[in-house]
Design a protein around this motif. Structure first.
Motif, PDB file in Angstrom:
ATOM      1  N   LYS A 138     123.941 -35.085 -29.047  1.00  0.00           N
ATOM      2  CA  LYS A 138     124.179 -33.914 -29.903  1.00  0.00           C
ATOM      3  C   LYS A 138     122.894 -33.369 -30.526  1.00  0.00           C
ATOM      4  CE  LYS A 138     124.765 -35.397 -34.671  1.00  0.00           C
ATOM      5  NZ  LYS A 138     125.045 -36.807 -34.905  1.00  0.00           N
ATOM      6  N   VAL A 139     121.862 -34.182 -30.603  1.00  0.00           N
ATOM      7  CA  VAL A 139     120.632 -33.742 -31.278  1.00  0.00           C
ATOM      8  C   VAL A 139     119.868 -32.718 -30.439  1.00  0.00           C
ATOM      9  CG1 VAL A 139     118.534 -34.530 -32.436  1.00  0.00           C
ATOM     10  CG2 VAL A 139     120.542 -35.996 -32.356  1.00  0.00           C
ATOM     11  N   GLU A 171     124.175 -41.693 -26.157  1.00  0.00           N
ATOM     12  CA  GLU A 171     125.298 -41.720 -27.089  1.00  0.00           C
ATOM     13  C   GLU A 171     125.989 -40.377 -27.006  1.00  0.00           C
ATOM     14  OE1 GLU A 171     127.063 -40.929 -31.238  1.00  0.00           O
ATOM     15  OE2 GLU A 171     125.652 -39.767 -30.049  1.00  0.00           O
ATOM     16  N   ASN A 208     130.939 -42.282 -29.618  1.00  0.00           N
ATOM     17  CA  ASN A 208     131.356 -42.068 -31.005  1.00  0.00           C
ATOM     18  C   ASN A 208     132.225 -40.820 -31.091  1.00  0.00           C
ATOM     19  OD1 ASN A 208     129.922 -44.268 -32.193  1.00  0.00           O
ATOM     20  ND2 ASN A 208     128.020 -43.113 -31.949  1.00  0.00           N
ATOM     21  N   ARG A 237     133.117 -48.881 -35.971  1.00  0.00           N
ATOM     22  CA  ARG A 237     132.197 -48.226 -36.899  1.00  0.00           C
ATOM     23  C   ARG A 237     132.613 -48.613 -38.301  1.00  0.00           C
ATOM     24  NH1 ARG A 237     129.960 -42.052 -37.104  1.00  0.00           N
ATOM     25  NH2 ARG A 237     128.995 -42.148 -39.151  1.00  0.00           N
ATOM     26  N   HIS A 250     126.327 -45.616 -39.277  1.00  0.00           N
ATOM     27  CA  HIS A 250     125.408 -44.479 -39.282  1.00  0.00           C
ATOM     28  C   HIS A 250     125.478 -43.886 -40.672  1.00  0.00           C
ATOM     29  CE1 HIS A 250     123.280 -40.857 -38.113  1.00  0.00           C
ATOM     30  NE2 HIS A 250     124.289 -40.120 -38.514  1.00  0.00           N
ATOM     31  N   GLY A 252     123.743 -41.364 -41.902  1.00  0.00           N
ATOM     32  CA  GLY A 252     123.299 -39.977 -42.047  1.00  0.00           C
ATOM     33  C   GLY A 252     121.909 -39.809 -41.482  1.00  0.00           C
ATOM     34  N   GLY A 291     122.755 -47.022 -35.639  1.00  0.00           N
ATOM     35  CA  GLY A 291     122.922 -45.576 -35.774  1.00  0.00           C
ATOM     36  C   GLY A 291     121.609 -44.810 -35.788  1.00  0.00           C
ATOM     37  N   GLY A 292     121.667 -43.613 -36.368  1.00  0.00           N
ATOM     38  CA  GLY A 292     120.465 -42.775 -36.463  1.00  0.00           C
ATOM     39  C   GLY A 292     119.874 -42.890 -37.863  1.00  0.00           C
ATOM     40  N   LEU A 336     116.537 -42.475 -38.657  1.00  0.00           N
ATOM     41  CA  LEU A 336     115.079 -42.562 -38.628  1.00  0.00           C
ATOM     42  C   LEU A 336     114.520 -41.146 -38.785  1.00  0.00           C
ATOM     43  CD1 LEU A 336     112.364 -43.957 -38.099  1.00  0.00           C
ATOM     44  CD2 LEU A 336     112.893 -43.940 -35.662  1.00  0.00           C
ATOM     45  N   GLU A 392     120.335 -45.391 -32.523  1.00  0.00           N
ATOM     46  CA  GLU A 392     120.705 -44.058 -32.028  1.00  0.00           C
ATOM     47  C   GLU A 392     119.800 -43.002 -32.645  1.00  0.00           C
ATOM     48  OE1 GLU A 392     124.756 -43.758 -33.356  1.00  0.00           O
ATOM     49  OE2 GLU A 392     125.519 -45.147 -31.849  1.00  0.00           O
ATOM     50  N   GLY A 449     117.860 -39.853 -32.873  1.00  0.00           N
ATOM     51  CA  GLY A 449     117.796 -38.586 -32.166  1.00  0.00           C
ATOM     52  C   GLY A 449     116.658 -37.728 -32.690  1.00  0.00           C
TER      53      GLY A 449
END
Ligand code: PLP
Length: 650
Positions: free
Chosen positions: A106-107, A129, A153, A203, A253, A255, A291-292, A294, A341, A343
Motif C-alpha cells: 500500500k505504501v 505484505e 493484513n 494481530r 503495527h 502506526g 509491522g511498520g 520505521l 513491514e 514501507g
C-alpha cells in the motif's frame, strides 16, 4: 532587495541552508555548478545532476514538470540497507532466529517499484505484505519462489481468504493475519471447503499507543487487532477446529512514522510477551512481525518531532532484535524469526517531485514611486511620515501607527471618501513600512511576539505548476513536512523569502511550512525568477503520496520517469521508463464525460452559431479543432513560450 554578492556565496552554503546534508543522508548534494545532485549509492557513489535528467526527459520524451523522478538505484539501496541493518544486528546480538522483511504494497503499489524492491531483496528472501484483495492479487503474482513470505493484513472476506490459500497451495508462505474476531470462523470455513491448511497470525492490540501523526493505529480504540480476551478465545476456537498447528505469527503495527525509539522498544517488548505467552499455551509460533513505523527524518533534525525521528535504521534494527531476545530469554522460549513491514523507510527517498515556479505574487508591487511634491492627501502624508521617520519611534509603535492608517484608508474607501488610486497608494505604503520594520528587526536580531508573523505576511508567493492534492496530499491533510530545494542556481544566494502556492482553485493548495532544524520555517528563501525555468524539487515523496493524491480540479497524475545509473553514459544515467501524466480526456473519463460526446455537443453549438451567421464556417472549423486539441493535452499549465511544434512529439 540588494543584489547578491556572488563572491561570498557558494553551493555549499545553499546545501546547508536547504538542509541537504541532514535529510539527504549522503544521497542529495550540491555540486560546484550550483546543481542539485542525487547519489543513489550514497556519498561515495556516482552522482547524477537532476537538471540533466530534466533536460533529457524533455529533449527525448517531451516530458516536462510537474514530473516525478524515480531513482531506482536509490530504491535498491534502501532495501539493502534495511536487510543489512537487521543482519548485522542479528550477528551482533548472537540472535538465533532470522530476519524476513516484507514490503507493504500500500505504501507504493507501482509495478516498477514493487518489482525493483523484490529484485533487490532476492538474496535476502524479502517478501510482500498486502492489505486488500487487489494488493493480494499483485503479491501472489509477484512472489514466485517456494517459501516466499506474503503477510495478509486488512479486512478479509471469504474471497480474500480463498486467494491466500491458493498461494499456500503453490508453496508460498502466505500468512493470514487475523485482525477481526469474525475472521476466525471465516478462515475455518474456507480452509475446510478448499481442503487447504491455512497459516495464521494474530494481530494484537497493544496497550501502548503509538506516537506521531498516525498514533491511532494502536491502543484500546484502534480499529485493528485482537484484545487479549479475543486472542485467548480465537486460540481455543482454532484448536477445537484442529487448526492449532496453523497459528504461526504474532503481529502488531503501531502506526507509521514513529518519531520516538522509546515507543518502538515498548511496543516490541509487549508484542514479544504476547509471542511468549501464546507459545506457552502450546502453539508453535514461528514469527514475530513488528509491522511498520520505521521513520524517515524529513527535516533532518534527528528529534522526536513529528516529521523527524530520534533514531537511525541500524539503531531500530538493534532495538527490535535485542528486545525480542531479552523478553524470550526471560520467558525461556526460543526466539522467533523476525518479520518487519517497513514501507515508508524503503520507498520515501527514491522519488523526487519536480515542479516549475511559473509566477510570483508580491506584497509590494513594483509600480512607479508616488511622485513627491504637489498637494498630498493627508492620509498619504501621514503614512509617508511613518515611512520616512525610521529611527524616531520603536518598531511596535511604527507598526501600530501604520496599521491604524491602513484601517482608516479602508474605512474611507468604503464610505466613498477615498478613490481607488489613493487607496492603492496607501496599501502599498503600508507594506513598505512593514518590510522596513521587519528588515530592521531582523538586523537587530530580536522580533517582538506581535510582529513574529510579519515575515510570513511579507513573504512572496511563488506559483508552482502542480497540485498539492495530487502530489503532496499528506502536506495538506496532515501538515507533514517535505524538504524542498531549487534544483539549480545553488551557487547564487537565494534572497527572496517565499511560500509556495499551487494552481488549484483552493486556498489550501499551498505550502507555507518548511523543514527547519528547530520547529518549522514559515517561508523559504528562493532565487528571483529569471528567463530560464526555475525548478523546485520536493524530496522524500516516494511513500504514500502517489496513490493518495486525488483529482481535485481535475489535474490528475503528473509525468513520471524512471532513472538508472549507467557508467557508460556521459552524465551517468539513463531513463528506462516514462509514464505520461493524464491528458484532459483521460481525466474527464473518470467522471463519465466521454471526449466524443463532448465534441459532439460543441459541434452542435458551433453549427447553430454558423447557421445564425454569428460564426463563419471556416472559423467554426477552427473553434472545434481548438476544443478537440485541448482534450488531448495535459491538464497542467504548459509554457507560453514554447510553440506547438515541440509539444506535439509523441
Ligand atoms: C501501512 C502499514 C505498514 C507500513 O508502515 P510504514 O510506517 O510505512 O512502514 C505496515 N504494516 C501495516 C499493517 C500497515 O497498515
Amino acid at each position: 532587495m540588494p543584489a547578491s554578492q556572488k563572491s561570498d556565496w557558494s553551493a555549499q552554503k545553499s546545501a546547508e541552508y536547504y538542509g541537504l546534508p541532514r535529510w539527504g543522508q549522503g544521497h542529495f548534494t550540491a555540486d560546484d555548478t550550483g546543481c542539485l545532485c542525487v547519489r543513489p549509492l550514497g556519498e561515495d557513489g556516482p552522482s547524477i545532476r537532476l537538471a540533466d535528467v530534466l533536460a533529457e526527459a524533455e529533449a527525448e520524451y517531451g516530458l516536462r514538470p510537474p514530473l516525478t523522478i524515480r531513482v531506482q538505484d536509490l530504491l535498491r539501496r534502501r532495501v539493502e540497507m534495511l536487510n543489512e541493518a537487521f543482519h548485522r544486528a542479528i550477528e551482533e546480538e548472537g540472535y538465533a532466529g532470522h530476519y524476513r522483511g516484507v514490503f507493504p504494497i500500500k505504501v507504493n503499489q507501482l509495478r516498477e517499484v514493487v518489482e525493483e524492491i523484490l529484485d533487490a531483496g532476492r538474496d535476502y528472501d524479502f517478501g510482500l505484505e498486502a492489505g486488500s484483495k487487489p494488493e493480494l492479487l499483485i503479491a501472489l503474482s509477484q512472489l514466485d519462489r517456494k517459501g516466499d513470505i506474503l503477510v495478509c493484513n486488512g479486512y478479509k472476506d471469504e474471497a480474500y481468504i480463498r486467494a491466500a490459500l491458493l498461494g499456500i497451495r503453490l508453496g508460498r508462505e502466505v500468512i493470514l493475519v487475523i485482525e477481526q474476531f469474525s475472521e476466525v470462523d471465516a478462515i475455518i470455513k474456507v480452509s475446510r471447503e478448499m481442503g487447504v491448511e491455512p497459516k495464521i497470525g494474530f494481530r494484537v492490540k497493544l496497550s501502548i499507543a503509538g506516537e506521531g501523526k498516525w498514533a491511532t493505529s494502536s491502543g484500546d480504540n484502534a480499529k485493528f487487532g485482537l484484545t487479549s480476551t479475543e486472542i485467548v478465545a480465537a486460540a481455543k476456537k482454532l484448536k477445537r477446529a484442529k487448526l492449532g498447528q496453523c497459528v504461526k505469527l504474532v503481529h502488531f503495527h503501531i502506526g507509521s512514522q514513529v518519531p520516538n525509539i522509546l515507543t518502538i522498544k515498548k511496543a516490541v517488548r509487549e508484542a514479544a510477551r504476547f509471542y511468549c505467552e501464546i507459545r506457552k499455551m502450546g502453539f508453535n509460533l514461528k514469527y514475530l512481525d513488528v509491522g511498520g513505523g520505521l521513520g524517515i527524518d524529513y527535516d533532518g533534525s534527528r528529534t522526536n518531532f513529528e516529521s523527524s525521528m530520534n533514531y537511525s535504521m541500524p539503531e531500530y534494527a538493534r532495538d527490535v532484535v535485542f528486545n525480542i531476545k531479552s523478553v524470550c530469554e526471560q520467558a525461556d522460549v526460543p526466539v522467533p524469526d523476525i518479520i518487519s513491514e517497513s514501507g515508508r523507510a524503503l520507498v520515501a527517498p527514491h522519488s523526487v517531485l519536480v515542479v516549475e515556479a511559473v509566477d510570483r505574487i508580491v506584497k509590494i508591487p513594483e509600480v512607479e514611486k508616488a511622485k513627491s511634491g504637489g498637494k498630498k492627501q493627508p492620509l498619504l502624508a501621514d503614512l509617508q511620515y511613518i515611512l520616512d521617520n525610521k529611527d524616531g519611534h520603536g518598531a511596535l509603535e511604527r507598526f501600530h501607527d501604520a496599521q491604524q492608517k491602513k484601517d482608516e484608508a479602508a474605512n474611507l474607501f468604503s464610505l466613498g471618501y477615498l478613490d481607488l488610486p489613493t487607496r492603492a497608494k496607501a496599501d502599498t505604503m503600508y507594506w513598505q513600512i512593514c518590510a522596513d520594520i521587519y528588515a530592521k528587526l531582523k538586523q537587530d536580531g530580536y522580533i517582538p511576539e506581535e510582529l513574529e508573523n510579519l515575515g510570513a505576511l511579507l513573504a512572496e508567493q511563488y506559483v508552482c505548476n502542480f497540485s498539492v492534492f495530487q502530489s503532496l496530499l499528506d502536506h495538506w491533510a496532515l501538515d507533514q513536512l517535505f524538504p524542498i530545494a531549487p534544483l539549480q542556481r545553488l551557487n547564487e544566494e537565494p534572497t527572496i523569502e517565499a511560500t509556495l502556492v499551487d494552481i488549484t482553485c483552493d486556498s489550501d493548495g499551498k505550502v507555507s511550512e518548511f523543514v527547519d532544524l528547530e520547529d518549522v520555517r514559515h517561508s523559504l528563501r528562493l532565487h528571483p525568477l529569471g528567463k530560464k525555468p526555475y525548478y523546485l524539487g520536493f524530496f522524500l515523496v516516494g511513500a504514500y503520496q502517489d496513490i493518495m493524491g486525488d483529482l481535485h480540479n481535475l489535474f490528475g497524475r503528473v509525468n513520471e520517469i524512471h532513472v538508472f545509473l549507467e557508467d557508460d553514459e556521459e552524465d551517468g544515467f539513463y531513463i528506462e521508463e516514462t509514464i505520461k501524466g493524464f491528458s484532459t480526456d483521460e481525466v474527464l473519463d473518470f467522471i463519465q464525460y466521454k471526449g466524443a460526446d463532448l465534441t459532439r455537443a460543441m459541434k452542435k453549438q458551433i453549427d447553430t452559431a454558423t447557421r445564425a451567421d454569428v460564426v463563419k464556417p471556416r472559423e467554426g472549423v477552427r473553434l472545434l479543432q481548438l476544443y478537440t486539441d485541448m482534450l488531448k493535452q495535459k491538464t497542467y499549465l504548459s509554457p507560453a513560450s514554447k510553440p506547438a511544434k515541440k509539444a506535439a512529439k509523441k
